[in-house]
Design a protein around this motif. Structure first.
Motif, short mmCIF file in Angstrom:
data_model
loop_
_atom_site.label_atom_id
_atom_site.label_comp_id
_atom_site.label_asym_id
_atom_site.label_seq_id
_atom_site.Cartn_x
_atom_site.Cartn_y
_atom_site.Cartn_z
N UNK B 2 23.15 1.87 10.20
CA UNK B 2 22.24 0.84 9.73
C UNK B 2 22.61 0.47 8.30
N UNK B 3 22.40 -0.82 7.97
CA UNK B 3 22.71 -1.31 6.64
C UNK B 3 21.55 -1.08 5.69
N UNK B 4 21.65 -1.67 4.51
CA UNK B 4 20.60 -1.61 3.51
C UNK B 4 19.45 -2.52 3.96
N UNK B 5 18.24 -1.97 3.96
CA UNK B 5 17.07 -2.74 4.38
C UNK B 5 16.24 -3.13 3.16
N UNK B 6 15.72 -4.37 3.18
CA UNK B 6 14.87 -4.84 2.10
C UNK B 6 13.68 -5.58 2.69
N UNK B 7 12.55 -5.50 1.97
CA UNK B 7 11.39 -6.31 2.35
C UNK B 7 10.55 -6.58 1.12
N UNK B 8 9.80 -7.70 1.11
CA UNK B 8 9.87 -8.77 2.09
C UNK B 8 11.13 -9.60 1.93
N UNK B 9 11.40 -10.52 2.81
CA UNK B 9 12.55 -11.39 2.67
C UNK B 9 12.24 -12.57 1.75
N UNK B 10 11.00 -13.00 1.73
CA UNK B 10 10.58 -14.12 0.89
C UNK B 10 9.23 -13.79 0.27
N UNK B 11 9.03 -14.29 -0.97
CA UNK B 11 7.76 -14.10 -1.64
C UNK B 11 7.53 -15.26 -2.59
N UNK B 12 6.33 -15.84 -2.52
CA UNK B 12 5.95 -16.91 -3.44
C UNK B 12 4.70 -16.44 -4.17
N UNK B 13 4.74 -16.49 -5.50
CA UNK B 13 3.59 -16.06 -6.30
C UNK B 13 3.38 -17.05 -7.45
N UNK B 14 2.21 -16.95 -8.06
CA UNK B 14 1.92 -17.72 -9.27
C UNK B 14 2.39 -16.92 -10.48
N UNK B 15 2.74 -17.64 -11.56
CA UNK B 15 3.13 -16.94 -12.78
C UNK B 15 1.98 -16.06 -13.25
N UNK B 16 2.34 -14.95 -13.87
CA UNK B 16 1.41 -13.92 -14.36
C UNK B 16 0.92 -12.98 -13.27
N UNK B 83 7.18 -14.30 -14.61
CA UNK B 83 7.38 -15.55 -15.33
C UNK B 83 8.18 -16.50 -14.44
N UNK B 84 8.16 -17.77 -14.81
CA UNK B 84 8.87 -18.77 -14.01
C UNK B 84 10.36 -18.42 -13.89
N UNK B 85 10.95 -17.89 -14.99
CA UNK B 85 12.39 -17.60 -14.97
C UNK B 85 12.75 -16.39 -14.12
N UNK B 86 11.75 -15.70 -13.55
CA UNK B 86 12.04 -14.59 -12.64
C UNK B 86 12.35 -15.08 -11.24
N UNK B 87 12.23 -16.37 -10.99
CA UNK B 87 12.59 -16.91 -9.67
C UNK B 87 14.07 -16.66 -9.42
N UNK B 88 14.36 -15.94 -8.36
CA UNK B 88 15.73 -15.48 -8.09
C UNK B 88 15.73 -14.74 -6.76
N UNK B 89 16.92 -14.32 -6.35
CA UNK B 89 17.05 -13.40 -5.23
C UNK B 89 17.28 -12.00 -5.80
N UNK B 114 12.48 -14.63 -4.37
CA UNK B 114 11.21 -14.76 -5.09
C UNK B 114 11.12 -16.14 -5.72
N UNK B 115 10.00 -16.80 -5.47
CA UNK B 115 9.69 -18.08 -6.13
C UNK B 115 8.42 -17.88 -6.95
N UNK B 116 8.51 -18.16 -8.25
CA UNK B 116 7.35 -18.07 -9.13
C UNK B 116 6.92 -19.48 -9.51
N UNK B 117 5.68 -19.83 -9.18
CA UNK B 117 5.17 -21.20 -9.42
C UNK B 117 4.30 -21.25 -10.67
#
Lengths: 110, 117
Positions: B2-16, B83-89, B114-117
């Motif tokens: 088995x490979x490396x497992x990660x979760x979640x695959x996607x996450x959207x949050x508000x700043x702070x 923070x907004x600049x934390x939006x990344x993979x 991760x998407x930070x709005x």
């Protein structure tokens, strides 16, 4: 820290063409890996090649450590080869950390 | 294997807000890494664990990022507040450890976007 430069930044090919991607690095390395990042973001290991030459199917890679560069060859390219190709190096003084280049964006058209 | 497992695959949050990512490395791999990949760039190392100890966290923004690997297997990376600049993979990788200068090929998980709005 170690610097990694990849070229070209973008490459567009017709299916069946051959290509060469280059990676230059600024210091001695004990780890060099080539990855393909597919459209879903997964980094797929292509080669672990701190020195020498390796081949895997249509892909091959050569690293000349004394001259601080590595080449990735793709022959008879296919549309599924599209994506970003990253070179990542581990410097001899930086432990296991990999420093990535900015990547080469490859597009293979049918 | 088995490979490396990660979760979640996607996450959207508000700043702070706060967020946590989970990683399970390849079985038997003593070394675990967290990388941040901003759109259009190559991944950059945030932190490296050897078993459950930190080897390198020099590029981790410690005022807001934290990570742990309590039993030397799974790991969690947390951002608080985001923070907004934390939006990344956020990519997790693992490798065997055979010494500082030895063969340490790294294998990557699918990442958490991760998407930070």
């Amino acid at each position: 820290g170690i610097q990694v430069e990849q070229s070209p930044p973008d490459l567009i090919l017709q299916e069946g063409a051959n290509s060469t991607l280059r990676c230059n690095f600024s210091d001695s390395v004990n780890n060099l890996q080539w990855f393909h990042q597919n459209p879903w973001g997964q980094l797929i290991n292509l080669f672990y090649i701190p020195s020498g030459t390796k081949q895997n199917g249509r892909l091959s890679a050569t690293t000349v450590a004394t001259e601080r560069y590595s080449l990735l060859y793709i022959s008879s390219s296919q549309t599924t080869d599209s994506g970003v190709y990253f070179c990542a190096v581990g410097g001899k003084t930086s432990g296991s950390r990999l420093t990535f280049g900015e990547g080469t964006q490859l597009t293979v058209n049918p | 294997e088995a490979g490396v497992a990660q979760s979640p695959r996607y996450k959207i949050i508000e700043k702070r807000q706060s967020v946590a990512f989970w990683c399970n490395p390849i079985s038997g791999h003593a070394t675990l890494y967290w990388y941040q990949q901003i759109l259009g760039q190559g991944p950059k190392l945030l932190i490296q664990f050897q078993n459950n100890g930190v080897v390198d966290d020099s590029q981790l923004p410690k005022d807001r990022f934290s990570a742990e690997r309590l039993k030397g297997v799974d790991s969690t990376l947390k951002i608080q507040p985001a923070k907004l600049e934390d939006s990344a993979v956020y990519l997790c990788a693992s490798s065997h450890y055979r010494g500082r200068s030895a063969y340490n090929e790294q294998f990557f998980g699918p990442g958490t976007r991760l998407t930070v709005l």
